[in-house]
Every structure is written in C-alpha cells, then in structure tokens.
Motif scaffolding. Structure first.
Motif, PDB file in Angstrom:
ATOM      1  N   TYR A 122       0.854  -1.183   0.000  1.00 48.49           N
ATOM      2  CA  TYR A 122       0.000   0.000   0.000  1.00 48.49           C
ATOM      3  C   TYR A 122       0.894   1.239   0.000  1.00 48.49           C
ATOM      4  N   THR A 123       0.298   2.397   0.168  1.00 48.35           N
ATOM      5  CA  THR A 123       1.024   3.664   0.172  1.00 48.35           C
ATOM      6  C   THR A 123       0.501   4.523   1.314  1.00 48.35           C
TER       7      THR A 123
ATOM      8  N   THR B  50      -1.033   7.691   2.316  1.00 46.55           N
ATOM      9  CA  THR B  50      -1.821   8.639   1.524  1.00 46.55           C
ATOM     10  C   THR B  50      -1.766  10.066   2.047  1.00 46.55           C
ATOM     11  N   HIS B  51      -1.764  10.217   3.371  1.00 46.35           N
ATOM     12  CA  HIS B  51      -1.820  11.568   3.943  1.00 46.35           C
ATOM     13  C   HIS B  51      -1.448  11.537   5.418  1.00 46.35           C
TER      14      HIS B  51
ATOM     15  N   VAL C  24      -3.267   4.919   5.278  1.00 51.30           N
ATOM     16  CA  VAL C  24      -2.798   3.810   4.455  1.00 51.30           C
ATOM     17  C   VAL C  24      -3.821   3.603   3.343  1.00 51.30           C
ATOM     18  N   SER C  25      -3.358   3.329   2.131  1.00 44.80           N
ATOM     19  CA  SER C  25      -4.219   3.303   0.948  1.00 44.80           C
ATOM     20  C   SER C  25      -5.130   2.076   0.828  1.00 44.80           C
ATOM     21  N   TYR C  26      -5.400   1.382   1.916  1.00 39.04           N
ATOM     22  CA  TYR C  26      -6.383   0.306   1.908  1.00 39.04           C
ATOM     23  C   TYR C  26      -7.771   0.930   1.887  1.00 39.04           C
TER      24      TYR C  26
ATOM     25  N   ASN D  30      -7.389  -1.208  -1.801  1.00 40.78           N
ATOM     26  CA  ASN D  30      -6.987  -0.986  -3.194  1.00 40.78           C
ATOM     27  C   ASN D  30      -8.047  -1.611  -4.108  1.00 40.78           C
TER      28      ASN D  30
ATOM     29  N   GLY E  84     -12.271   0.482   5.526  1.00 42.38           N
ATOM     30  CA  GLY E  84     -11.322   1.524   5.158  1.00 42.38           C
ATOM     31  C   GLY E  84     -10.822   2.220   6.401  1.00 42.38           C
TER      32      GLY E  84
ATOM     33  N   PRO F 234       3.764  11.458   2.768  1.00 40.48           N
ATOM     34  CA  PRO F 234       2.787  10.833   1.879  1.00 40.48           C
ATOM     35  C   PRO F 234       3.473  10.344   0.603  1.00 40.48           C
TER      36      PRO F 234
END
Length: 164
Positions: A81-82, A84-85, A98-100, A102, A118, A156
């Motif tokens: 993941y990434t 995000t903020h 976390v970008s969950y 996806n 989420g 981020p």
C-alpha cells in the motif's frame, strides 16, 4: 539595573515556553523509502533503501491473523500500500493514512456482497486504557511519543509493505 532585570526575566520566560513539548517534530535525516510491518512479530521498520532507520513494536487489529477483507473484521491488511496523507487532528493523536482498500480489495469484497472497510492508519494510542495487545479496528498502533517521530519521518507517497 531594574530595566535589565525585567528584560532578562522576559527573555527567560520566552525561553521556558519555547522548551515546551510539541507533537510536531522535525526530521532532517535520510528519507524513509519504505515502511515494513511484520504482523507475526508485531514489528514495524522504517527503512532508507535496505537500511533500517527505526524499529517499533506495534499493536494490530483485534483479529490480527489474515488479510483484511471486510469492514468490521478486525484484521490489519496485508500487501503493498502507500501512505496517503498525514492527519494532525487524528482521534488517535497523530496518524498516517494507508491506501487500503486498493482495487483488488474492493473487487473481492464486492464479489462477496460486503464492504471492504477503510480508514486504515498508522497511529498513536487511544485516549483510554487498553487491556489487549491487539486492540485496533485494523490499524497499526504505536505509542504517542513514537508516533511523533514517525509522523516527522514519513511523507505521503511512501510505500508500506504489510507482511503476515
């Protein structure tokens, strides 16, 4: 002489207030190029390329084994993941998004007719006493003091690899 003493007291007062603790730390070391979370070991590593910069003990979701699939399952996701903020006003002190979920997570949950969930974060502790090691709804938790450092170090866009 009295004016000098008053001026000295004013300067001292400003110096004392400047020494107060702030949750917003600064960091000017090597860039964090990846975060790794090893769920089985309850460890999180901040890496610069292959070098470990920091290591932390973590708490996970209240049902930590396995990959998060649905809202409310208490699992922490597994995969790449990434970040995000940054959230400076988190309910849990400070947090990093976390970008969950996806696209694959959303598709799997949709095929089962359930929401994927989420709001997965790396965050500090709650404002209540925790009696279990793994207590989050699926997030990765550290202490507030540790979160101050992590928040300063991680930007981020940083990849996060969450391993079983």
């Amino acid at each position: 002489m009295a004016v000098f003493r008053i001026l000295l007291l004013i300067v001292a007062a400003f110096a004392i207030t400047a020494c107060g603790s702030s949750k917003f730390k600064t960091y000017d070391g090597p860039e964090v190029t990846q975060i790794q979370v090893h769920k089985a070991d309850r460890k999180m590593y901040l890496l610069h390329n292959e070098k470990v910069l920091k290591k932390y003990n973590v708490s996970l979701g209240f049902t930590p084994e396995g990959h998060k699939q649905f809202e409310g399952d208490g699992k922490t996701p597994e995969g790449v993941y990434t970040i995000t903020h940054r959230n400076p006003n988190s309910e849990f002190y400070l947090s990093l998004g976390v970008s969950y979920p996806n696209a694959q997570d959303r598709a799997f949950a949709a095929a089962q007719g359930k929401p994927p969930g989420g709001d997965i974060f790396i965050h500090g502790g709650p404002n209540r006493k925790v009696t279990k090691r793994d207590w989050t709804a699926g997030c990765v938790a550290v202490t507030d003091r540790q979160m101050e450092t992590i928040y300063a170090m991680v930007k981020p866009g940083t990849p996060i690899l969450i391993l079983p």
